[in-house]
Motif scaffolding. Structure first.
Motif, PDB file in Angstrom:
ATOM      1  N   ASN A 514      -1.107 -10.406   1.560  1.00  0.00           N
ATOM      2  CA  ASN A 514      -1.046 -11.773   2.081  1.00  0.00           C
ATOM      3  C   ASN A 514      -0.448 -12.736   1.065  1.00  0.00           C
ATOM      4  O   ASN A 514       0.140 -13.757   1.446  1.00  0.00           O
ATOM      5  N   GLU A 515      -0.581 -12.425  -0.228  1.00  0.00           N
ATOM      6  CA  GLU A 515       0.063 -13.258  -1.245  1.00  0.00           C
ATOM      7  C   GLU A 515       1.571 -13.056  -1.227  1.00  0.00           C
ATOM      8  O   GLU A 515       2.332 -13.993  -1.495  1.00  0.00           O
ATOM      9  N   TRP A 516       2.021 -11.827  -0.908  1.00  0.00           N
ATOM     10  CA  TRP A 516       3.458 -11.572  -0.798  1.00  0.00           C
ATOM     11  C   TRP A 516       4.054 -12.231   0.450  1.00  0.00           C
ATOM     12  O   TRP A 516       5.244 -12.519   0.502  1.00  0.00           O
ATOM     13  N   GLU A 517       3.227 -12.408   1.459  1.00  0.00           N
ATOM     14  CA  GLU A 517       3.614 -13.010   2.732  1.00  0.00           C
ATOM     15  C   GLU A 517       4.850 -12.336   3.318  1.00  0.00           C
ATOM     16  O   GLU A 517       4.824 -11.176   3.672  1.00  0.00           O
ATOM     17  N   ASP A 518       5.980 -13.040   3.367  1.00  0.00           N
ATOM     18  CA  ASP A 518       7.176 -12.514   4.029  1.00  0.00           C
ATOM     19  C   ASP A 518       8.063 -11.690   3.106  1.00  0.00           C
ATOM     20  O   ASP A 518       9.132 -11.232   3.524  1.00  0.00           O
ATOM     21  N   LEU A 519       7.667 -11.521   1.863  1.00  0.00           N
ATOM     22  CA  LEU A 519       8.449 -10.699   0.943  1.00  0.00           C
ATOM     23  C   LEU A 519       8.323  -9.233   1.340  1.00  0.00           C
ATOM     24  O   LEU A 519       7.319  -8.804   1.897  1.00  0.00           O
ATOM     25  N   MET A 520       9.341  -8.449   1.069  1.00  0.00           N
ATOM     26  CA  MET A 520       9.362  -7.018   1.375  1.00  0.00           C
ATOM     27  C   MET A 520       9.032  -6.734   2.841  1.00  0.00           C
ATOM     28  O   MET A 520       8.091  -6.014   3.165  1.00  0.00           O
ATOM     29  N   PRO A 521       9.773  -7.339   3.764  1.00  0.00           N
ATOM     30  CA  PRO A 521       9.499  -7.102   5.193  1.00  0.00           C
ATOM     31  C   PRO A 521       9.665  -5.628   5.564  1.00  0.00           C
ATOM     32  O   PRO A 521      10.541  -4.934   5.046  1.00  0.00           O
ATOM     33  N   GLY A 522       8.788  -5.151   6.466  1.00  0.00           N
ATOM     34  CA  GLY A 522       8.844  -3.765   6.927  1.00  0.00           C
ATOM     35  C   GLY A 522       8.263  -2.763   5.953  1.00  0.00           C
ATOM     36  O   GLY A 522       8.297  -1.548   6.213  1.00  0.00           O
ATOM     37  N   MET A 523       7.733  -3.237   4.836  1.00  0.00           N
ATOM     38  CA  MET A 523       7.188  -2.341   3.819  1.00  0.00           C
ATOM     39  C   MET A 523       5.814  -1.804   4.258  1.00  0.00           C
ATOM     40  O   MET A 523       5.036  -2.500   4.910  1.00  0.00           O
ATOM     41  N   THR A 524       5.562  -0.547   3.892  1.00  0.00           N
ATOM     42  CA  THR A 524       4.251   0.067   4.115  1.00  0.00           C
ATOM     43  C   THR A 524       3.559   0.261   2.768  1.00  0.00           C
ATOM     44  O   THR A 524       4.168   0.772   1.825  1.00  0.00           O
ATOM     45  N   ILE A 525       2.321  -0.170   2.681  1.00  0.00           N
ATOM     46  CA  ILE A 525       1.537   0.000   1.457  1.00  0.00           C
ATOM     47  C   ILE A 525       0.559   1.148   1.674  1.00  0.00           C
ATOM     48  O   ILE A 525      -0.188   1.166   2.657  1.00  0.00           O
ATOM     49  N   SER A 526       0.580   2.093   0.769  1.00  0.00           N
ATOM     50  CA  SER A 526      -0.266   3.288   0.897  1.00  0.00           C
ATOM     51  C   SER A 526      -1.405   3.225  -0.113  1.00  0.00           C
ATOM     52  O   SER A 526      -1.199   2.840  -1.271  1.00  0.00           O
ATOM     53  N   ILE A 527      -2.607   3.585   0.318  1.00  0.00           N
ATOM     54  CA  ILE A 527      -3.746   3.644  -0.601  1.00  0.00           C
ATOM     55  C   ILE A 527      -4.443   4.992  -0.464  1.00  0.00           C
ATOM     56  O   ILE A 527      -4.382   5.643   0.581  1.00  0.00           O
ATOM     57  N   ASN A 528      -5.108   5.405  -1.538  1.00  0.00           N
ATOM     58  CA  ASN A 528      -5.869   6.651  -1.532  1.00  0.00           C
ATOM     59  C   ASN A 528      -7.305   6.374  -1.099  1.00  0.00           C
ATOM     60  O   ASN A 528      -7.923   5.406  -1.562  1.00  0.00           O
ATOM     61  N   VAL A 529      -7.830   7.246  -0.246  1.00  0.00           N
ATOM     62  CA  VAL A 529      -9.204   7.115   0.244  1.00  0.00           C
ATOM     63  C   VAL A 529      -9.913   8.454   0.071  1.00  0.00           C
ATOM     64  O   VAL A 529      -9.341   9.508   0.360  1.00  0.00           O
ATOM     65  N   SER A 530     -11.147   8.413  -0.384  1.00  0.00           N
ATOM     66  CA  SER A 530     -11.901   9.646  -0.606  1.00  0.00           C
ATOM     67  C   SER A 530     -12.373  10.241   0.718  1.00  0.00           C
ATOM     68  O   SER A 530     -12.633   9.500   1.683  1.00  0.00           O
ATOM     69  N   PRO A 531     -12.502  11.562   0.800  1.00  0.00           N
ATOM     70  CA  PRO A 531     -13.045  12.183   2.014  1.00  0.00           C
ATOM     71  C   PRO A 531     -14.452  11.685   2.345  1.00  0.00           C
ATOM     72  O   PRO A 531     -14.805  11.581   3.517  1.00  0.00           O
ATOM     73  N   GLU A 532     -15.249  11.375   1.309  1.00  0.00           N
ATOM     74  CA  GLU A 532     -16.609  10.876   1.557  1.00  0.00           C
ATOM     75  C   GLU A 532     -16.576   9.588   2.373  1.00  0.00           C
ATOM     76  O   GLU A 532     -17.388   9.390   3.275  1.00  0.00           O
ATOM     77  N   SER A 533     -15.622   8.721   2.070  1.00  0.00           N
ATOM     78  CA  SER A 533     -15.522   7.458   2.806  1.00  0.00           C
ATOM     79  C   SER A 533     -15.181   7.692   4.267  1.00  0.00           C
ATOM     80  O   SER A 533     -15.701   7.011   5.161  1.00  0.00           O
ATOM     81  N   LEU A 534     -14.299   8.672   4.509  1.00  0.00           N
ATOM     82  CA  LEU A 534     -13.845   8.913   5.879  1.00  0.00           C
ATOM     83  C   LEU A 534     -14.883   9.626   6.732  1.00  0.00           C
ATOM     84  O   LEU A 534     -14.667   9.837   7.922  1.00  0.00           O
ATOM     85  N   ARG A 535     -16.004  10.006   6.145  1.00  0.00           N
ATOM     86  CA  ARG A 535     -17.113  10.527   6.948  1.00  0.00           C
ATOM     87  C   ARG A 535     -17.902   9.397   7.602  1.00  0.00           C
ATOM     88  O   ARG A 535     -18.676   9.628   8.518  1.00  0.00           O
ATOM     89  N   SER A 536     -17.702   8.182   7.118  1.00  0.00           N
ATOM     90  CA  SER A 536     -18.488   7.042   7.578  1.00  0.00           C
ATOM     91  C   SER A 536     -17.741   6.261   8.657  1.00  0.00           C
ATOM     92  O   SER A 536     -16.630   5.775   8.433  1.00  0.00           O
ATOM     93  N   SER A 537     -18.360   6.119   9.807  1.00  0.00           N
ATOM     94  CA  SER A 537     -17.750   5.325  10.881  1.00  0.00           C
ATOM     95  C   SER A 537     -17.688   3.856  10.494  1.00  0.00           C
ATOM     96  O   SER A 537     -16.773   3.128  10.902  1.00  0.00           O
TER      97      SER A 537
END
Length: 685
Positions: A514-537
């Motif tokens: 949100n700080e970048w706002e309109d900069l880098m349009p169409g960009m996808t930001i990827s983050i790493n998530v642990s399997p333990e987190s994805l067990r939680s709804s």
């Protein structure tokens, strides 16, 4: 068994999921225990003031409140325990609460039972723990059975689907546990096992073997959070009868003959059950824990008046394997010393009944009228303190430093329940050994004395020459301004902070987007998530909510471990995320579990080849192997990202293999938010 082996056993016990949940449940009740205890003490303090007769109603009311609290304590403990177990097993606490509370009331209370009789109701006092453990085990076992799923992925929303799929496991848990308890009650009723306990004579309890058994049972009850005065209520009359006979003998000029009588516990339970006055002194003498010393100060006044619950639940002693042995055996050893002193005639058996709130040393003198009794109790106090000291030291070595926990909790903005978990449980894998504890302490120190930040590494599309994605990577800025990689991720996972850390990263990424706002349009930001987190709804819902607030698209990378192949709910949650337009990648493909036979079943958009594949490109055989791996993922319609590209030759080889997306130091190192924005603009213009 040597001391090292013994400590190792204690460490393994201390990380048991059930023990951790039981301890957490007992600690949760500490605030109300403190409140009730100090109300009782305050009321008795008023009784010492002039015109105390005018405050009789206050004293009576406080005593009634105190008694009422401990009569219904099993019900409160059951609610606390079911919540703690549900949190530990990551299921809905409301469902577990309803099942366990219903079972406790159904199996303990009927039309003939009223409040007064609950004090001596063994079922009501003893069933909370068996009921809760049985229910959570049955419920969680059946919850993952596919045949019991009423609705599968794609039907309704995740919240509604989970509640509907809980119906059959909940019914089964309720029915099985109720049926088992019903059979036990039938057997008890047929053979009159419970009622026969109330026909004991003073002679039956006035023996050393019976005393030892009683103290073992009492200690065990307190250790598991049960006030033994209620389930062992049948012993009250025999010991009172023994004391009455001693009093009559003394009044007639005869020697008292009964040793194990009412008030004999004054010599063994100094300051309350488990001789916690000894533990309090040991804490003041040797403890290095601010928390333990604070609890000892809080318990000083209650323990002086033989109220032990504050230190039982505050330290805690309850379900603490390190303090189990001294808690059980200090009263037994003190009792044996006292029994021997009375048996040889050095101290007379107790002949005077006194209130249980009378402080140590004073109470033994008033109950016997002899200085020798005071000396015996003082000797027991010294012995008990010396026994507690080494066990207290071992217990403190197993716990994380509370100051570090507090600092980390502020850094990651942990929820209160997780802060408490770290304080008292250190979560799912508490501490395997002292070496691991030092690593955790060092990690906490680094995090709280440095600055956690995110850098972003570009992911380049070789065909177009443009940056399509950027990956958010955690960095630790140290006091000397140098950057350090996230070496602590696995350590935080072992103390149960994976999900909290994932949430912290996600919120930082949303803020940056949100700080970048309109900069880098169409960009996808990827983050790493642990399997333990994805067990939680709850985490999945949180992820979707946060993604909707971003200016850029968000994708997720999950580490390849055996867990993602074993848990159906992870795959179900991946499907939900994909349906919300969030791309899902398997990170470090080829470095982990590599369950290729299961790979087609995972809901993935693509895979990221681990950087360990890069050296394979130095030989023709390695290139053929890579070509086969690429073919497998092409068949599954996976998009492929190749990371670890460090040379132009590697880039050309990857290009020949038909892999479009690449990442590595040859393209760019991880950059600050300002620098990555500049890099993307230059590359994509």
């Amino acid at each position: 068994m040597n001391m090292k082996t013994f400590n190792s056993l204690l460490y393994r016990l201390s990380r048991n999921r059930l023990l951790l949940s039981l301890q957490d449940a007992s600690v949760s009740l500490l605030p109300i225990i403190l409140a009730v205890t100090f109300v009782l003490l305050l009321s008795h303090a008023l009784a010492l003031l002039p015109y105390s007769s005018k405050s009789d109603f206050l004293i009576s009311g406080a005593e009634n409140l105190f008694n009422f609290f401990y009569v219904i304590f099993p019900l409160l403990f059951s609610v606390s325990l079911s919540t703690s177990l549900a949190r530990s097993y990551e299921v809905d606490p409301v469902i577990i609460n309803i099942i366990c509370t219903s079972l406790l009331l159904l199996t303990s209370i009927d039309k003939s039972v009223n409040y007064e009789s609950l004090e001596s109701n063994l079922y009501f006092q003893l069933l909370p723990i068996p009921i809760n453990i049985s229910v959570i085990k049955i419920y969680t076992y059946l919850l993952i059975k596919k045949k019991l799923l009423i609705y599968r992925a794609g039907d309704f929303g995740i919240g509604l689907r989970r509640h509907i799929n809980s119906i059959l496991p909940a019914i089964a848990a309720l029915g099985v546990v109720y049926g088992a308890i019903f059979l036990i009650k039938k057997v008890d009723s047929h053979f009159s096992l419970t009622s026969s306990l109330y026909r004991l004579s003073p002679e039956a309890v006035d023996s050393l073997p019976s005393y030892l058994i009683e103290k073992m049972v009492r200690g065990l009850c307190w250790f598991i959070g049960i006030n033994p005065n209620y389930p062992l209520d049948f012993l009250r009359e025999p010991v009172k009868e023994g004391l009455l006979r001693n009093s009559l003998a003394v009044s007639q000029g005869q020697d008292p003959t009964h040793i194990i009588t009412y008030n004999f516990h004054l010599f063994s339970d100094i300051g309350g059950a488990g001789s916690v006055f000894c533990l309090m002194l040991a804490t003041f003498f040797v403890s290095t824990s601010k928390h333990n010393r604070k609890v000892a100060k809080l318990s000083a006044v209650p323990s002086t008046f033989n109220i032990s619950e504050v230190i039982h639940y505050g330290l805690p002693i309850v379900f603490n394997p390190f303090l189990f042995l001294p808690f059980i055996f200090v009263p037994i050893i003190s009792g044996l010393i006292t029994y021997f002193a009375m048996w040889i005639g050095w101290v007379s058996p107790i002949s005077n009944s006194i209130p249980w709130l009378v402080p140590p040393l004073i109470n033994t003198y008033l109950s016997t009228g002899e200085i020798a009794a005071v000396l015996v109790q003082a000797f027991n106090l010294v012995v008990g303190t010396l026994i507690y000291i080494p066990f207290l030291k071992a217990s403190e070595k197993s716990n994380l430093d509370r100051a570090s926990v507090k600092a980390v909790s502020q850094t990651l903005r942990l929820e209160s329940k997780n802060i408490q978990s770290l304080y008292y449980r250190n979560q799912k894998a508490i501490i395997d050994n002292l070496h691991f504890q030092k690593e955790i302490d060092q990690a906490f120190w680094d995090i709280t004395h440095g600055t956690l930040l995110l850098n972003y590494q570009p992911i380049l599309n070789v065909r177009s020459g443009k940056v399509e994605k950027i990956e958010a990577l955690i960095r630790l800025k140290q006091e000397d301004d140098s950057l350090k990689g996230p070496y602590f991720i696995d350590l935080l996972s072992k103390v149960g902070l994976s999900t909290d850390f994932d949430k912290w990263v996600l919120k930082r990424v949303v803020k940056q987007s949100n700080e970048w706002e309109d900069l880098m349009p169409g960009m996808t930001i990827s983050i790493n998530v642990s399997p333990e987190s994805l067990r939680s709804s709850d985490f999945v819902n949180f992820f979707i909510e946060q993604a909707s607030q971003m200016q850029h698209a968000l994708s997720l990378e999950i580490l390849e471990t055996s867990m993602i192949f074993e848990y159906d709910e992870i795959n179900e949650h991946l499907s939900i995320l994909r349906n919300e337009g969030i791309e899902v990648y398997m990170d470090d493909f080829g470095s982990g579990f590599s369950g290729l036979s299961m790979l087609p079943n995972l809901m993935l958009d693509g895979v990221k080849f681990d950087l360990s594949f890069a050296p394979q490109m130095s030989s023709e055989r390695g290139i053929q192997f890579l070509r086969s791996c690429v073919a497998i993922n092409r068949t599954l319609r996976h998009q492929i990202i190749f990371e670890g590209i460090e040379t132009e030759e590697q880039l050309n080889t990857v290009n020949r293999l038909g892999i479009d997306l690449v990442q590595g130091y040859y393209i760019s190192k991880p950059l600050s938010p300002q620098d990555v924005c500049r890099f993307v603009c230059e590359s994509n213009c």
